[in-house]
Design a protein around this motif. Structure first.
Motif, PDB file in Angstrom:
ATOM      1  N   CYS A  33      -4.966   0.581 -11.302  1.00  0.00           N
ATOM      2  CA  CYS A  33      -5.340  -0.355 -10.238  1.00  0.00           C
ATOM      3  C   CYS A  33      -5.860   0.392  -9.013  1.00  0.00           C
ATOM      4  N   GLU A  34      -5.271   1.541  -8.719  1.00  0.00           N
ATOM      5  CA  GLU A  34      -5.751   2.362  -7.605  1.00  0.00           C
ATOM      6  C   GLU A  34      -7.201   2.782  -7.838  1.00  0.00           C
ATOM      7  N   LYS A  61     -13.928  -0.275  -5.859  1.00  0.00           N
ATOM      8  CA  LYS A  61     -14.252  -1.602  -5.325  1.00  0.00           C
ATOM      9  C   LYS A  61     -14.554  -2.604  -6.442  1.00  0.00           C
ATOM     10  N   GLU A 108      -9.434  -0.130  -7.356  1.00  0.00           N
ATOM     11  CA  GLU A 108      -9.555  -0.441  -5.934  1.00  0.00           C
ATOM     12  C   GLU A 108     -10.512   0.535  -5.253  1.00  0.00           C
ATOM     13  N   CYS A 129      -3.271  -6.237 -10.387  1.00  0.00           N
ATOM     14  CA  CYS A 129      -3.640  -5.230  -9.390  1.00  0.00           C
ATOM     15  C   CYS A 129      -3.407  -5.730  -7.967  1.00  0.00           C
ATOM     16  N   HIS A 130      -2.975  -6.953  -7.814  1.00  0.00           N
ATOM     17  CA  HIS A 130      -2.641  -7.501  -6.501  1.00  0.00           C
ATOM     18  C   HIS A 130      -1.140  -7.749  -6.362  1.00  0.00           C
ATOM     19  N   ARG A 159       0.836  -1.194   0.000  1.00  0.00           N
ATOM     20  CA  ARG A 159       0.000   0.000   0.000  1.00  0.00           C
ATOM     21  C   ARG A 159       0.878   1.253   0.000  1.00  0.00           C
ATOM     22  N   LYS A 202      -9.753  -7.586  -2.342  1.00  0.00           N
ATOM     23  CA  LYS A 202      -8.618  -7.085  -1.569  1.00  0.00           C
ATOM     24  C   LYS A 202      -7.413  -8.016  -1.635  1.00  0.00           C
TER      25      LYS A 202
END
Length: 366
Positions: free
Chosen positions: A93-94, A100, A97, A274-275, A40, A104
């Motif tokens: 990706c932010e 939603k 996120e 994105c993870h 993060r 996660k």
């Protein structure tokens, strides 16, 4: 005096701009931020301290051959392009996120496409039809259990069958172990123009000899999407047309009931960009240069010579066949295809395909 003062101010601003630019470049001097910083924190740091690069350089293969483009850019500019790829992916990706749109976390069991090499502390997510075989050859040699350092000495069929047991995948670890490797190892992903990759998969699995795909997919595709097929008629599945294949891909039941095979699955489903905080995004369009960068960084460029992109072609390049194949597809199916693979285009900054512009009106693209 006023002019002198303004010149001093202008000169001061110029010096400040240079200092800020150098500071920004230093943030990206390594592949990634130190492993002690959380994922993060990486996102926050890049968001707060990195402005979007001002110059935009198209990498579309339709513009010009990558080799000539690189000669014009030079090594330093191409390094900038690699950093821009990472920056753009992080930003997108932010946003996903925040909206939603993504989960996660991803458990280790979903990371079966990521190859692990502990000696060199590197992870590589392989995507079929994106130099997958050659990259697996490299990682097989890195195990130290092959009797060669020449990737082409390893037969393609063996790479995916008998030799695969020598490779280690991230899904073989616990969630905790996988998370630690993701945090501390360098992470690589290679992507390709999505609809070019789709056509490459079709040509490889349905035009060439591929008994498994003919039996597993071809028979069902012909029975469902070919007119005039008798239920009692014996189907070989070795003559699937590209139109029939596209019908299968765009059919709602395909995704809902069985999902996509890895050869035409989304990049996000295979590699979870994105993870996983990838440190390098290589592109098929610049595969030679990107792989050479990796080999040099891992200090194995003297040990392994990656096969040149043109060295492994035995037929007409897929990129040269795009228009001739896609022009056979009705507009409604082209529109569906675009919607299916639009997220892959967006995440990895591929422009809207020029060959689609010839067949789809602007209102069909949305």
């Amino acid at each position: 005096p006023m002019r002198v003062r303004m010149r001093k101010v202008t000169l001061g601003n110029l010096v400040l701009a240079v200092v800020v630019s150098l500071a920004i470049l230093s943030l990206y001097s390594m592949w990634s931020l130190p492993p002690s910083i959380s994922n993060r924190s990486k996102l926050v740091a890049r968001k707060d301290f990195l402005q979007k690069p001002k110059k935009t350089i198209k990498l579309s293969p339709e513009d010009q051959p990558m080799g000539s483009l690189l000669k014009q850019l030079g090594e330093r500019d191409f390094d900038y392009i690699r950093k821009e790829r990472l920056y753009n992916l992080r930003r997108k990706c932010e946003k996903a996120e925040e909206a939603k749109l993504i989960k996660k976390e991803v458990p280790a069991k979903k990371l079966g496409h990521i190859i692990v090499n502990d000696q060199y502390k590197v992870l590589f997510c392989y995507i079929p039809k994106v130099a997958c075989t050659n990259m697996k050859r490299v990682f097989l040699i890195l195990t130290g259990q092959m009797n060669t350092t020449n990737p082409l000495a390893l037969k393609s069929k063996d790479v995916h069958m008998s030799l695969d047991k020598y490779l280690t995948y991230l899904d073989s670890y616990s969630d905790e172990e996988a998370a630690e490797k993701l945090r501390t190892y360098k992470k690589l992903i290679f992507v390709r123009e999505p609809l070019e990759r789709l056509l490459s998969a079709y040509r490889n699995k349905f035009i060439e000899k591929s008994a498994y795909f003919h039996k597993r997919f071809g028979r069902r595709i012909v029975r469902k999407f070919r007119d005039g097929v008798n239920k009692s008629q014996e189907i070989q599945g070795n003559d699937v047309t590209f139109l029939e294949f596209v019908h299968y891909i765009t059919d709602e039941n395909t995704m809902e009931n069985e999902g996509f095979n890895e050869h035409w699955a989304h990049y996000s489903a295979l590699c979870h960009p994105c993870h996983v905080q990838y440190d390098l995004i290589g592109k098929y369009e610049s595969i030679d240069e990107d792989v050479n960068f990796v080999l040099k960084d891992l200090k194995i460029d003297e040990l392994i010579k990656f096969p040149k992109r043109n060295a492994t072609y035995r037929r007409t390049k897929t990129g040269d066949q795009l228009e001739s194949f896609y022009k056979t597809i009705p507009k409604d199916l082209l529109g569906k295809l675009w919607k299916i693979y639009r997220s892959d285009y967006n995440l990895f900054d591929y422009p809207y395909p020029q060959f689609l512009e010839k067949f789809l009106a602007p209102e069909d693209e949305v």
